[in-house]
Write a protein that holds these residues in place. Structure first.
Motif, PDB file in Angstrom:
ATOM      1  N   ASP A   6     -40.834  15.440  51.005  1.00 12.94           N
ATOM      2  CA  ASP A   6     -39.645  15.480  50.156  1.00 12.94           C
ATOM      3  C   ASP A   6     -40.002  15.582  48.679  1.00 12.94           C
ATOM      4  O   ASP A   6     -40.843  14.832  48.181  1.00 12.94           O
ATOM      5  N   ILE A   7     -39.324  16.494  48.007  1.00 13.60           N
ATOM      6  CA  ILE A   7     -39.433  16.621  46.552  1.00 13.60           C
ATOM      7  C   ILE A   7     -38.138  16.082  45.969  1.00 13.60           C
ATOM      8  O   ILE A   7     -37.075  16.684  46.126  1.00 13.60           O
ATOM      9  N   MET A   8     -38.223  14.929  45.317  1.00 13.50           N
ATOM     10  CA  MET A   8     -37.053  14.263  44.738  1.00 13.50           C
ATOM     11  C   MET A   8     -37.141  14.343  43.219  1.00 13.50           C
ATOM     12  O   MET A   8     -38.036  13.751  42.612  1.00 13.50           O
ATOM     13  N   LEU A   9     -36.225  15.088  42.624  1.00 14.93           N
ATOM     14  CA  LEU A   9     -36.235  15.268  41.172  1.00 14.93           C
ATOM     15  C   LEU A   9     -34.927  14.796  40.534  1.00 14.93           C
ATOM     16  O   LEU A   9     -34.514  15.283  39.493  1.00 14.93           O
ATOM     17  N   ASP A  10     -34.280  13.849  41.173  1.00 16.49           N
ATOM     18  CA  ASP A  10     -33.072  13.225  40.638  1.00 16.49           C
ATOM     19  C   ASP A  10     -33.398  11.753  40.408  1.00 16.49           C
ATOM     20  O   ASP A  10     -34.567  11.379  40.360  1.00 16.49           O
ATOM     21  N   ARG A  11     -32.414  10.939  40.209  1.00 13.69           N
ATOM     22  CA  ARG A  11     -32.580   9.508  39.966  1.00 13.69           C
ATOM     23  C   ARG A  11     -33.513   9.252  38.777  1.00 13.69           C
ATOM     24  O   ARG A  11     -33.399   9.892  37.748  1.00 13.69           O
ATOM     25  N   ASN A  12     -34.457   8.346  38.946  1.00 11.55           N
ATOM     26  CA  ASN A  12     -35.345   7.979  37.839  1.00 11.55           C
ATOM     27  C   ASN A  12     -36.304   9.100  37.452  1.00 11.55           C
ATOM     28  O   ASN A  12     -36.732   9.172  36.306  1.00 11.55           O
ATOM     29  N   VAL A  13     -36.662   9.959  38.396  1.00  9.84           N
ATOM     30  CA  VAL A  13     -37.530  11.094  38.075  1.00  9.84           C
ATOM     31  C   VAL A  13     -36.811  12.016  37.097  1.00  9.84           C
ATOM     32  O   VAL A  13     -37.396  12.485  36.121  1.00  9.84           O
ATOM     33  N   ARG A  14     -35.541  12.234  37.333  1.00 12.04           N
ATOM     34  CA  ARG A  14     -34.745  13.081  36.432  1.00 12.04           C
ATOM     35  C   ARG A  14     -34.761  12.517  35.014  1.00 12.04           C
ATOM     36  O   ARG A  14     -34.902  13.265  34.046  1.00 12.04           O
ATOM     37  N   LYS A  15     -34.639  11.203  34.902  1.00 13.17           N
ATOM     38  CA  LYS A  15     -34.656  10.560  33.588  1.00 13.17           C
ATOM     39  C   LYS A  15     -36.012  10.721  32.908  1.00 13.17           C
ATOM     40  O   LYS A  15     -36.099  10.859  31.698  1.00 13.17           O
ATOM     41  N   ALA A  16     -37.086  10.681  33.702  1.00  9.69           N
ATOM     42  CA  ALA A  16     -38.441  10.721  33.153  1.00  9.69           C
ATOM     43  C   ALA A  16     -38.948  12.131  32.864  1.00  9.69           C
ATOM     44  O   ALA A  16     -39.924  12.284  32.123  1.00  9.69           O
ATOM     45  N   LEU A  17     -38.340  13.156  33.418  1.00  3.96           N
ATOM     46  CA  LEU A  17     -38.852  14.523  33.259  1.00  3.96           C
ATOM     47  C   LEU A  17     -39.139  14.917  31.812  1.00  3.96           C
ATOM     48  O   LEU A  17     -40.190  15.506  31.550  1.00  3.96           O
TER      49      LEU A  17
END
Length: 160
Positions: free
Chosen positions: A35-46
């Protein structure tokens, strides 16, 4: 009997050649991730990563080393605002992640998961267009229409 044996040997040689038994074996390196998850906290950190590969920087060289690098896109790529910040499990990724995925080395993504329709048919269509924009192929579309790839054309000068 001698002619019969000669005929069998000739037939076996011809069949072997026609089925590629005598061909040189070729290999293709394939890397697959989950799984590639780019929402939640990852989205904030991008925005904090500062590299084209973003959170994949540490593994991008491994991903790029293969002819085919496949991942499971665990959400949609849309212009919709995220809904996943308060426990909601509807995932959408900012359209800019398509460049990040390409820079990291992904060239094929699976859409066959429970989040590919989190933003309806429109979200799925927008996701597929975002991937097409950066030449990332995809498979696993629930509609199983003509855009679904059962082969991956042109990888290492042949179709997979």
């Amino acid at each position: 009997m001698r002619n019969f044996l000669l005929m069998i040997m000739t037939t076996a040689l011809l069949l072997g050649a026609s089925f590629g038994v005598l061909a040189v074996e070729e290999t293709v390196d394939i890397t697959m991730v989950g799984d590639i998850m780019l929402d939640r906290n990852v989205r904030k950190a991008l925005p904090t990563f500062g590299t084209p590969e973003g959170p994949f920087l540490g593994v991008a060289s491994l991903l790029k080393a293969s002819a085919i690098t496949i991942g499971n896109l665990e959400g949609t790529i849309t212009r919709n605002p995220t809904k996943a910040l308060k426990g909601n499990l509807q995932f959408t990724f900012d359209p800019s992640v398509r460049y990040l995925l390409k820079a990291a080395g992904f060239n094929v993504l699976s859409l066959a998961n429970n989040h590919s329709r989190d933003f309806g048919i429109a979200g799925l269509v927008e996701t597929k267009q975002a991937l097409k924009d950066v030449a990332i192929q995809f498979f696993g579309d629930f509609k199983n229409d003509s855009e679904v790839y059962s082969i991956i054309p042109g990888v290492s000068d042949r179709d997979i």
